[in-house]
Design a protein around this motif. Structure first.
Motif, mmCIF file in Angstrom:
data_model
loop_
_atom_site.group_PDB
_atom_site.id
_atom_site.type_symbol
_atom_site.label_atom_id
_atom_site.label_comp_id
_atom_site.label_asym_id
_atom_site.label_seq_id
_atom_site.Cartn_x
_atom_site.Cartn_y
_atom_site.Cartn_z
ATOM 1 N N GLU A 18 45.894 -2.413 80.143
ATOM 2 C CA GLU A 18 44.334 -2.313 80.932
ATOM 3 C C GLU A 18 44.578 -0.983 81.655
ATOM 4 O OE1 GLU A 18 42.791 -5.719 82.240
ATOM 5 O OE2 GLU A 18 43.083 -7.016 79.940
ATOM 6 N N ILE A 19 42.451 -0.446 81.832
ATOM 7 C CA ILE A 19 42.993 0.525 82.356
ATOM 8 C C ILE A 19 41.086 0.750 82.933
ATOM 9 C CG2 ILE A 19 42.183 3.102 82.770
ATOM 10 C CD1 ILE A 19 44.275 3.399 80.212
ATOM 11 N N THR A 20 40.540 0.945 83.635
ATOM 12 C CA THR A 20 39.236 0.435 85.010
ATOM 13 C C THR A 20 39.266 1.588 85.545
ATOM 14 O OG1 THR A 20 40.525 -1.910 84.985
ATOM 15 C CG2 THR A 20 38.521 -0.698 87.195
ATOM 16 N N VAL A 21 37.888 2.758 84.910
ATOM 17 C CA VAL A 21 37.144 3.095 85.574
ATOM 18 C C VAL A 21 36.025 3.730 86.237
ATOM 19 C CG1 VAL A 21 38.899 4.963 84.403
ATOM 20 C CG2 VAL A 21 37.326 4.223 83.484
ATOM 21 N N CYS A 22 35.258 3.984 86.895
ATOM 22 C CA CYS A 22 33.894 3.309 87.597
ATOM 23 C C CYS A 22 33.079 4.846 86.730
ATOM 24 C CB CYS A 22 33.746 3.981 88.851
ATOM 25 S SG CYS A 22 34.339 2.835 90.093
ATOM 26 N N GLN A 23 31.698 4.720 86.438
ATOM 27 C CA GLN A 23 31.198 5.331 85.772
ATOM 28 C C GLN A 23 30.710 6.680 86.467
ATOM 29 O OE1 GLN A 23 26.815 3.571 85.910
ATOM 30 N NE2 GLN A 23 26.241 4.443 84.382
ATOM 31 N N GLY A 24 30.762 7.560 85.549
ATOM 32 C CA GLY A 24 30.011 8.884 86.614
ATOM 33 C C GLY A 24 31.418 9.859 87.121
ATOM 34 N N GLU A 25 32.541 8.962 86.886
ATOM 35 C CA GLU A 25 33.700 9.978 87.396
ATOM 36 C C GLU A 25 33.768 11.247 86.647
ATOM 37 O OE1 GLU A 25 37.339 7.501 87.307
ATOM 38 O OE2 GLU A 25 36.696 6.150 88.368
ATOM 39 N N ALA A 26 34.691 12.175 88.038
ATOM 40 C CA ALA A 26 34.268 13.751 87.369
ATOM 41 C C ALA A 26 35.010 14.095 87.039
ATOM 42 C CB ALA A 26 33.540 14.580 88.472
ATOM 43 N N LEU A 27 36.512 13.929 87.393
ATOM 44 C CA LEU A 27 37.937 13.904 86.918
ATOM 45 C C LEU A 27 38.195 13.248 85.840
ATOM 46 C CD1 LEU A 27 39.334 14.929 89.933
ATOM 47 C CD2 LEU A 27 37.718 16.805 88.909
ATOM 48 N N CYS A 100 35.303 10.051 80.395
ATOM 49 C CA CYS A 100 34.051 9.558 80.134
ATOM 50 C C CYS A 100 33.357 10.295 79.999
ATOM 51 C CB CYS A 100 34.008 8.367 80.795
ATOM 52 S SG CYS A 100 35.379 7.234 80.384
ATOM 53 N N LEU A 101 32.094 9.916 79.297
ATOM 54 C CA LEU A 101 30.892 10.506 79.475
ATOM 55 C C LEU A 101 30.245 10.071 81.091
ATOM 56 C CD1 LEU A 101 28.809 10.899 76.492
ATOM 57 C CD2 LEU A 101 29.640 12.815 77.802
ATOM 58 N N PRO A 102 29.336 10.518 81.707
ATOM 59 C CA PRO A 102 29.080 10.169 82.735
ATOM 60 C C PRO A 102 28.026 9.066 83.116
ATOM 61 C CG PRO A 102 28.185 12.188 82.823
ATOM 62 C CD PRO A 102 29.187 12.424 81.872
#
Length: 177
Positions: A18-27, A100-102
């Motif tokens: 499982e990988i968690t990212v936040c919406q809108g991360e630029a890199l 991801c798309l922002p």
């Protein structure tokens, strides 16, 4: 020269299912997710010494420099490709990269297979077992957005002291979600 050996399926483990990212991360997100990568062949030292391999090596944190007897590649598919600005890729070193798309949030399921060049000869297998990685993109609750009129004039001696200003605030939005 035809080999009578049975091709063993390639192997790998996932260190991060499982990988968690936040919406809108630029890199782009990058990290090692596949470890213990193997072409499935069990070779003796004499077979390795006589091998004409051109240096196909694993480059993962746990097995750096282990020679591979077959070329391999990771095959990936994702159920929501529209979530990604940069589609997920997985190197033979086990490093996953994607962006991801922002504007998106949700869960994308990444299907991962490892394929070798050994074929299905003698009842063998050139495909690993299917493994899955969940990519969870959490929404960010952004502040509301609005525009104000540039100038508002009020005569402080007017009675009553309550005023209504039509279109005082415009372009009102709850903010990105």
């Amino acid at each position: 020269v035809l080999s009578s050996k049975k091709n063993s399926a390639p192997l790998f483990d996932l260190s991060m299912p499982e990988i968690t990212v936040c919406q809108g991360e630029a890199l782009p997100w990058m990290g090692v997710v596949a470890v213990n990568i193997s072409d499935g062949e069990i070779a003796s030292d004499s077979e390795l010494a006589g091998s004409q391999s051109n240096g196909s090596f694993i480059q993962s944190s746990s097995d750096v420099g282990v020679p591979m007897l077959q070329n391999m590649t990771f095959l990936l598919s994702v159920d929501y490709p529209e979530f990604f600005l940069q589609m997920p890729t997985l190197s033979l070193g086990g490093e996953l990269e994607f962006q991801c798309l922002p504007s998106v949030f949700g869960v994308a399921n990444l299907t991962v297979l490892l394929k070798d060049a050994g074929g299905d000869h003698n009842g063998g297998s050139s495909m690993s077992k299917i493994k899955y990685i969940l990519i969870m993109i959490y929404p960010v609750n952004g502040p509301p957005v609005f525009d104000l009129q540039s100038n508002v004039s009020v005569n402080e001696t007017e009675i009553p002291l309550s005023f209504a200003f039509p279109k005082f605030a415009t372009l009102i939005s709850p903010g990105p979600r």
